[in-house]
Scaffold this motif. Structure first.
Motif, PDB file in Angstrom:
ATOM      1  N   GLN A  96       0.826  -1.209   0.000  1.00  0.00           N
ATOM      2  CA  GLN A  96       0.000   0.000   0.000  1.00  0.00           C
ATOM      3  C   GLN A  96       0.856   1.253   0.000  1.00  0.00           C
ATOM      4  O   GLN A  96       0.499   2.257  -0.618  1.00  0.00           O
ATOM      5  CB  GLN A  96      -0.959   0.012   1.193  1.00  0.00           C
ATOM      6  CG  GLN A  96      -1.887   1.230   1.156  1.00  0.00           C
ATOM      7  CD  GLN A  96      -2.970   1.196   2.198  1.00  0.00           C
ATOM      8  OE1 GLN A  96      -3.272   0.155   2.775  1.00  0.00           O
ATOM      9  NE2 GLN A  96      -3.569   2.346   2.462  1.00  0.00           N
ATOM     10  N   SER A  97       1.998   1.211   0.666  1.00  0.00           N
ATOM     11  CA  SER A  97       2.886   2.379   0.682  1.00  0.00           C
ATOM     12  C   SER A  97       3.357   2.733  -0.725  1.00  0.00           C
ATOM     13  O   SER A  97       3.460   3.912  -1.078  1.00  0.00           O
ATOM     14  CB  SER A  97       4.089   2.118   1.597  1.00  0.00           C
ATOM     15  OG  SER A  97       4.829   0.985   1.157  1.00  0.00           O
ATOM     16  N   PHE A  98       3.617   1.705  -1.545  1.00  0.00           N
ATOM     17  CA  PHE A  98       4.010   1.936  -2.934  1.00  0.00           C
ATOM     18  C   PHE A  98       2.863   2.596  -3.693  1.00  0.00           C
ATOM     19  O   PHE A  98       3.071   3.565  -4.434  1.00  0.00           O
ATOM     20  CB  PHE A  98       4.396   0.615  -3.599  1.00  0.00           C
ATOM     21  CG  PHE A  98       4.682   0.733  -5.081  1.00  0.00           C
ATOM     22  CD1 PHE A  98       5.938   1.110  -5.534  1.00  0.00           C
ATOM     23  CD2 PHE A  98       3.694   0.472  -6.023  1.00  0.00           C
ATOM     24  CE1 PHE A  98       6.209   1.228  -6.893  1.00  0.00           C
ATOM     25  CE2 PHE A  98       3.947   0.592  -7.381  1.00  0.00           C
ATOM     26  CZ  PHE A  98       5.207   0.971  -7.818  1.00  0.00           C
ATOM     27  N   CYS A  99       1.651   2.086  -3.501  1.00  0.00           N
ATOM     28  CA  CYS A  99       0.491   2.638  -4.205  1.00  0.00           C
ATOM     29  C   CYS A  99       0.206   4.075  -3.772  1.00  0.00           C
ATOM     30  O   CYS A  99      -0.139   4.933  -4.596  1.00  0.00           O
ATOM     31  CB  CYS A  99      -0.736   1.765  -3.957  1.00  0.00           C
ATOM     32  SG  CYS A  99      -0.597   0.116  -4.689  1.00  0.00           S
ATOM     33  N   ASP A 100       0.353   4.336  -2.485  1.00  0.00           N
ATOM     34  CA  ASP A 100       0.136   5.690  -1.983  1.00  0.00           C
ATOM     35  C   ASP A 100       1.164   6.664  -2.561  1.00  0.00           C
ATOM     36  O   ASP A 100       0.833   7.792  -2.943  1.00  0.00           O
ATOM     37  CB  ASP A 100       0.207   5.710  -0.453  1.00  0.00           C
ATOM     38  CG  ASP A 100      -0.968   5.006   0.205  1.00  0.00           C
ATOM     39  OD1 ASP A 100      -2.000   4.802  -0.478  1.00  0.00           O
ATOM     40  OD2 ASP A 100      -0.863   4.665   1.392  1.00  0.00           O
ATOM     41  N   GLU A 158      -7.132  -6.174 -13.633  1.00  0.00           N
ATOM     42  CA  GLU A 158      -6.952  -7.137 -12.545  1.00  0.00           C
ATOM     43  C   GLU A 158      -5.485  -7.449 -12.273  1.00  0.00           C
ATOM     44  O   GLU A 158      -5.171  -8.339 -11.480  1.00  0.00           O
ATOM     45  CB  GLU A 158      -7.655  -8.452 -12.894  1.00  0.00           C
ATOM     46  CG  GLU A 158      -9.153  -8.345 -13.122  1.00  0.00           C
ATOM     47  CD  GLU A 158      -9.765  -9.679 -13.522  1.00  0.00           C
ATOM     48  OE1 GLU A 158      -9.004 -10.547 -14.017  1.00  0.00           O
ATOM     49  OE2 GLU A 158     -10.972  -9.856 -13.335  1.00  0.00           O
ATOM     50  N   SER A 159      -4.592  -6.715 -12.902  1.00  0.00           N
ATOM     51  CA  SER A 159      -3.172  -7.055 -12.818  1.00  0.00           C
ATOM     52  C   SER A 159      -2.608  -6.979 -11.410  1.00  0.00           C
ATOM     53  O   SER A 159      -1.777  -7.805 -11.017  1.00  0.00           O
ATOM     54  CB  SER A 159      -2.363  -6.127 -13.733  1.00  0.00           C
ATOM     55  OG  SER A 159      -2.765  -6.252 -15.077  1.00  0.00           O
ATOM     56  N   PHE A 160      -3.042  -5.984 -10.635  1.00  0.00           N
ATOM     57  CA  PHE A 160      -2.472  -5.772  -9.305  1.00  0.00           C
ATOM     58  C   PHE A 160      -3.553  -5.722  -8.229  1.00  0.00           C
ATOM     59  O   PHE A 160      -4.703  -5.384  -8.495  1.00  0.00           O
ATOM     60  CB  PHE A 160      -1.678  -4.460  -9.278  1.00  0.00           C
ATOM     61  CG  PHE A 160      -0.539  -4.418 -10.257  1.00  0.00           C
ATOM     62  CD1 PHE A 160       0.642  -5.093  -9.999  1.00  0.00           C
ATOM     63  CD2 PHE A 160      -0.656  -3.718 -11.446  1.00  0.00           C
ATOM     64  CE1 PHE A 160       1.689  -5.068 -10.901  1.00  0.00           C
ATOM     65  CE2 PHE A 160       0.387  -3.684 -12.358  1.00  0.00           C
ATOM     66  CZ  PHE A 160       1.568  -4.361 -12.088  1.00  0.00           C
ATOM     67  N   LYS A 161      -3.143  -6.069  -7.033  1.00  0.00           N
ATOM     68  CA  LYS A 161      -4.001  -5.905  -5.862  1.00  0.00           C
ATOM     69  C   LYS A 161      -3.144  -5.307  -4.752  1.00  0.00           C
ATOM     70  O   LYS A 161      -1.921  -5.456  -4.743  1.00  0.00           O
ATOM     71  CB  LYS A 161      -4.588  -7.245  -5.406  1.00  0.00           C
ATOM     72  CG  LYS A 161      -3.549  -8.217  -4.847  1.00  0.00           C
ATOM     73  CD  LYS A 161      -4.200  -9.479  -4.299  1.00  0.00           C
ATOM     74  CE  LYS A 161      -3.148 -10.410  -3.678  1.00  0.00           C
ATOM     75  NZ  LYS A 161      -3.752 -11.634  -3.118  1.00  0.00           N
ATOM     76  N   VAL A 162      -3.779  -4.617  -3.820  1.00  0.00           N
ATOM     77  CA  VAL A 162      -3.059  -4.049  -2.688  1.00  0.00           C
ATOM     78  C   VAL A 162      -3.038  -5.080  -1.568  1.00  0.00           C
ATOM     79  O   VAL A 162      -4.075  -5.580  -1.158  1.00  0.00           O
ATOM     80  CB  VAL A 162      -3.707  -2.735  -2.214  1.00  0.00           C
ATOM     81  CG1 VAL A 162      -2.980  -2.195  -0.988  1.00  0.00           C
ATOM     82  CG2 VAL A 162      -3.681  -1.702  -3.333  1.00  0.00           C
ATOM     83  N   SER A 163      -1.850  -5.413  -1.098  1.00  0.00           N
ATOM     84  CA  SER A 163      -1.681  -6.455  -0.098  1.00  0.00           C
ATOM     85  C   SER A 163      -2.080  -5.981   1.294  1.00  0.00           C
ATOM     86  O   SER A 163      -1.935  -4.805   1.634  1.00  0.00           O
ATOM     87  CB  SER A 163      -0.224  -6.916  -0.081  1.00  0.00           C
ATOM     88  OG  SER A 163       0.006  -7.868   0.940  1.00  0.00           O
TER      89      SER A 163
END
Length: 238
Positions: A117-121, A175-180
């Motif tokens: 999530q830190s990467f996505c943020d 659908e390639s990525f999901k937040v862990s």
């Protein structure tokens, strides 16, 4: 000591490649191999699913297009946004681990790759003031006869297209990525991934979609050790 961590990553990469190979996209190799002369995506230079020549397209800023896909349909990406976009492109095209998350119905695609999530943020923060005209980069473009992409809708800021980093990560590439749920058993598209990969590719992780507390603890412990090694290496080079 840091060299040991890099060696560990190479060993993990080798065993993973033997089992999974590469995705079957138009720029992917049949199987990963070293690419010492990569212009970009050097995180994967020791074992890459893309050829060094492909990375020439990403080596100069601003990036105009990759193959026939233009990145500047709503203006050039800011430098900070471009950095994250390159990370995602490099993972899909070059990572020897990507095939672990191969799409069950489309062998050129990935599905549910766990991102931190830190990467996505951070990605959202880097791009929020840039503009975009598609919600899903894989399906929402209009493609002409020459295979080039065009906007079907008006350009809006990323901050208007996506609610936050989680929304962006889980919809921008379909659908390639999901937040862990984990802060360690996830990918950040940097050298820290070598710690997470060890557990993400383990048999126990394959058999269960849930994250065990023992794996989380072990990953966090290894990550702290890796960060300390990097810190010690930095002190020695001053």
């Amino acid at each position: 000591m840091l060299r040991f961590a890099v060696t560990l990553f190479a060993v993990i990469t080798s065993s993973t490649c033997q089992k999974y190979g590469c995705l079957e996209g138009d720029t992917h190799k049949p199987k990963p191999s070293p690419e010492p002369n990569m212009h970009e995506c050097t995180l994967y230079s020791k074992s890459s699913c893309c050829y060094a020549d492909f990375t020439e397209q990403l080596a100069h800023s601003p990036v105009i297009k990759v193959n026939n896909s233009y990145w500047n349909r709503c203006g050039q990406l800011s430098k900070s946004c471009e950095v994250f976009t390159k990370k995602i492109e490099c993972f899909y095209r070059c990572s020897p681990h990507a095939a672990h998350w191969i799409h069950p119905n489309y062998t050129a695609a990935i599905q549910s790759v766990p991102l931190c999530q830190s990467f996505c943020d951070d990605w959202y923060e880097a791009c929020k003031d840039d503009s975009i005209c598609v919600h899903n980069w894989l399906t929402d473009w209009e493609w002409d006869e020459s295979g080039e992409n065009h906007c079907k809708n008006k350009c809006v800021p990323y901050s208007e297209m996506y609610a936050n980093g989680i929304d962006m990560c889980q919809t921008m590439w379909g659908e390639s990525f999901k937040v862990s749920e984990s802060s360690c058993l996830c990918l950040q598209m940097n050298m820290k991934d070598m710690m997470a990969i060890k557990y993400l590719l383990s048999e126990s992780s394959e058999e269960s979609s849930s994250i065990s507390s023992s794996e989380e603890h072990a990953c966090q412990k290894r990550l702290l050790k890796f960060e300390k090694l990097k810190g010690d290496e930095g002190e020695q080079t001053r």
